[in-house]
Design a protein around this motif. Sequence first.
Motif, mmCIF file in Angstrom:
data_model
loop_
_atom_site.group_PDB
_atom_site.id
_atom_site.type_symbol
_atom_site.label_atom_id
_atom_site.label_comp_id
_atom_site.label_asym_id
_atom_site.label_seq_id
_atom_site.Cartn_x
_atom_site.Cartn_y
_atom_site.Cartn_z
ATOM 1 N N ASP A 19 0.791 -1.708 -0.186
ATOM 2 C CA ASP A 19 0.171 -0.006 -0.406
ATOM 3 C C ASP A 19 1.170 0.970 -0.031
ATOM 4 O O ASP A 19 0.457 2.557 -0.491
ATOM 5 C CB ASP A 19 -0.992 0.332 1.968
ATOM 6 C CG ASP A 19 -2.132 -1.614 1.395
ATOM 7 O OD1 ASP A 19 -1.930 -1.795 0.414
ATOM 8 O OD2 ASP A 19 -2.638 -1.258 1.998
ATOM 9 N N ARG A 20 1.985 1.418 0.707
ATOM 10 C CA ARG A 20 2.905 2.155 0.453
ATOM 11 C C ARG A 20 3.416 2.788 -0.346
ATOM 12 O O ARG A 20 4.024 3.385 -1.220
ATOM 13 C CB ARG A 20 3.916 2.601 1.296
ATOM 14 C CG ARG A 20 4.917 3.508 2.145
ATOM 15 C CD ARG A 20 5.111 3.243 3.423
ATOM 16 N NE ARG A 20 6.509 2.350 3.457
ATOM 17 C CZ ARG A 20 6.424 1.275 4.701
ATOM 18 N NH1 ARG A 20 5.138 1.097 5.312
ATOM 19 N NH2 ARG A 20 7.496 0.968 4.692
ATOM 20 N N VAL A 22 2.023 1.862 -3.880
ATOM 21 C CA VAL A 22 1.496 2.411 -4.027
ATOM 22 C C VAL A 22 0.936 4.029 -4.097
ATOM 23 O O VAL A 22 0.457 5.151 -4.679
ATOM 24 C CB VAL A 22 0.090 1.491 -4.508
ATOM 25 C CG1 VAL A 22 -1.043 1.834 -4.707
ATOM 26 C CG2 VAL A 22 0.046 -0.059 -4.797
ATOM 27 N N ASP A 23 1.099 4.488 -3.004
ATOM 28 C CA ASP A 23 0.848 5.710 -2.809
ATOM 29 C C ASP A 23 1.908 6.640 -2.609
ATOM 30 O O ASP A 23 1.540 7.650 -3.338
ATOM 31 C CB ASP A 23 0.092 5.361 -1.383
ATOM 32 C CG ASP A 23 -0.845 5.117 -0.724
ATOM 33 O OD1 ASP A 23 -1.906 4.655 -1.554
ATOM 34 O OD2 ASP A 23 -1.174 4.277 0.787
ATOM 35 N N ARG A 24 3.337 5.887 -2.826
ATOM 36 C CA ARG A 24 4.279 7.108 -2.658
ATOM 37 C C ARG A 24 3.979 7.045 -4.883
ATOM 38 O O ARG A 24 4.317 8.159 -4.913
ATOM 39 C CB ARG A 24 5.780 6.324 -2.567
ATOM 40 C CG ARG A 24 6.485 7.162 -2.944
ATOM 41 C CD ARG A 24 6.804 7.524 -1.900
ATOM 42 N NE ARG A 24 7.039 7.194 -0.990
ATOM 43 C CZ ARG A 24 8.555 6.647 -0.255
ATOM 44 N NH1 ARG A 24 9.207 6.808 -0.838
ATOM 45 N NH2 ARG A 24 8.289 5.853 0.290
ATOM 46 N N LEU A 26 1.544 7.018 -7.063
ATOM 47 C CA LEU A 26 0.408 7.452 -7.401
ATOM 48 C C LEU A 26 0.182 9.177 -6.690
ATOM 49 O O LEU A 26 0.510 10.210 -7.397
ATOM 50 C CB LEU A 26 -1.012 7.187 -6.656
ATOM 51 C CG LEU A 26 -1.687 6.183 -6.937
ATOM 52 C CD1 LEU A 26 -2.419 5.391 -5.825
ATOM 53 C CD2 LEU A 26 -2.041 5.499 -8.425
ATOM 54 N N SER A 27 1.175 9.122 -6.341
ATOM 55 C CA SER A 27 1.599 10.679 -5.217
ATOM 56 C C SER A 27 2.512 10.825 -5.823
ATOM 57 O O SER A 27 2.637 12.581 -7.522
ATOM 58 C CB SER A 27 2.061 11.004 -3.910
ATOM 59 O OG SER A 27 2.564 11.952 -3.487
ATOM 60 N N THR A 35 -3.645 7.257 -11.842
ATOM 61 C CA THR A 35 -5.223 7.406 -11.161
ATOM 62 C C THR A 35 -5.077 5.711 -10.194
ATOM 63 O O THR A 35 -4.012 5.117 -11.240
ATOM 64 C CB THR A 35 -5.829 7.433 -12.021
ATOM 65 O OG1 THR A 35 -6.342 6.142 -13.083
ATOM 66 C CG2 THR A 35 -6.107 9.163 -12.224
ATOM 67 N N THR A 36 -5.864 5.708 -9.717
ATOM 68 C CA THR A 36 -5.263 4.949 -8.988
ATOM 69 C C THR A 36 -6.259 3.320 -9.686
ATOM 70 O O THR A 36 -5.719 2.013 -9.184
ATOM 71 C CB THR A 36 -7.154 4.495 -7.830
ATOM 72 O OG1 THR A 36 -8.166 4.513 -8.256
ATOM 73 C CG2 THR A 36 -6.140 5.586 -7.067
ATOM 74 N N TYR A 57 -2.342 -5.268 -5.137
ATOM 75 C CA TYR A 57 -2.867 -4.698 -5.168
ATOM 76 C C TYR A 57 -3.921 -4.084 -6.203
ATOM 77 O O TYR A 57 -3.126 -4.131 -7.259
ATOM 78 C CB TYR A 57 -2.333 -2.416 -4.820
ATOM 79 C CG TYR A 57 -3.108 -1.459 -5.439
ATOM 80 C CD1 TYR A 57 -4.230 -1.103 -4.795
ATOM 81 C CD2 TYR A 57 -2.971 -1.278 -6.986
ATOM 82 C CE1 TYR A 57 -4.977 -0.403 -4.951
ATOM 83 C CE2 TYR A 57 -3.727 -0.198 -6.935
ATOM 84 C CZ TYR A 57 -4.755 1.148 -6.013
ATOM 85 O OH TYR A 57 -5.486 1.761 -6.500
#
Length: 297
Positions: A19-20, A22-24, A26-27, A35-36, A57
Amino acid sequence: PMSPHPTPPKSAALQPLVDRAVDRALSAFAARGLTTNQLAVTLVDLTEPSRPAMASYRGGELIYPASVVKLFYLTAAHQWMQDGRLDDSPELRRAMKDMIVESYNEATHYIVDLLTGTTSGPELTDDALRTWADHRNAVNRFFASLGYDRINVNKKPWGEGPYGRETQAIERFEPKRNWLTTDATARLMTAIAMGRAVSPERSREMLRLMERDVYAAVKDPEDQIHGFTGIALLDLQMSGARLWSKAGWTSLTRHDAAYLELADGRKFVLVVFTTDHSGERNVIPTVARVILEGLRR
């Protein structure tokens, strides 16, 4: 009987790391429109072979797999040889090497024809096309027998597009593209890495074709290292790490299926697919860097 390609159980410990990452990503690429629904990731910990663990994910999403589908054709070819349905020959060995090491589509076409008893060519009558399409699904049936679902692996990879009976079959009987999920791809890579794909010896043969020398002085011509997971090992200076992988890209996709052995002996499979962002070479390396940083000891 236990499947030789079991799906590893979900890991609560690995999930925050995925998750971290993917978040990094996407940011980092939000300004470029990432996008997600344009990213999928699956991570498998194989450090304890009897107890692999997985986190993902969007791991079950159907995504066009580009050249990663060639791993499925490689495995099927070894199964056909093991069963005596396909003769081992220097030409077949050359095609398997060129399909994986060089990612040549022509080599893949040769292997798909051998596996399925089909060829490309002019249009066929309805009855002949129906028979042709049934034969073309031989590899799909093989993976279905191993419990794989939500995948389609009956297409030749094209550079310019299909013609003749290939176009006919798309219009009449088949989905337009091959489809894979990162979970299914990670499952196959795990089976190969653990020596469970066809046989231990054949698994080792498949791995040998995927071995990438991350620290070679010469850049690999097919860019299987420097444009994908391998560059993260270099960026993080993870000396002693080893990489086996099959990457692929099109005008819209960049994908990588990688097996990594770290210097401390831990082993992981990391599969990352991106869609609609083929030009963003750093999305997959960003995901890989975050995950590898999290795995550092």
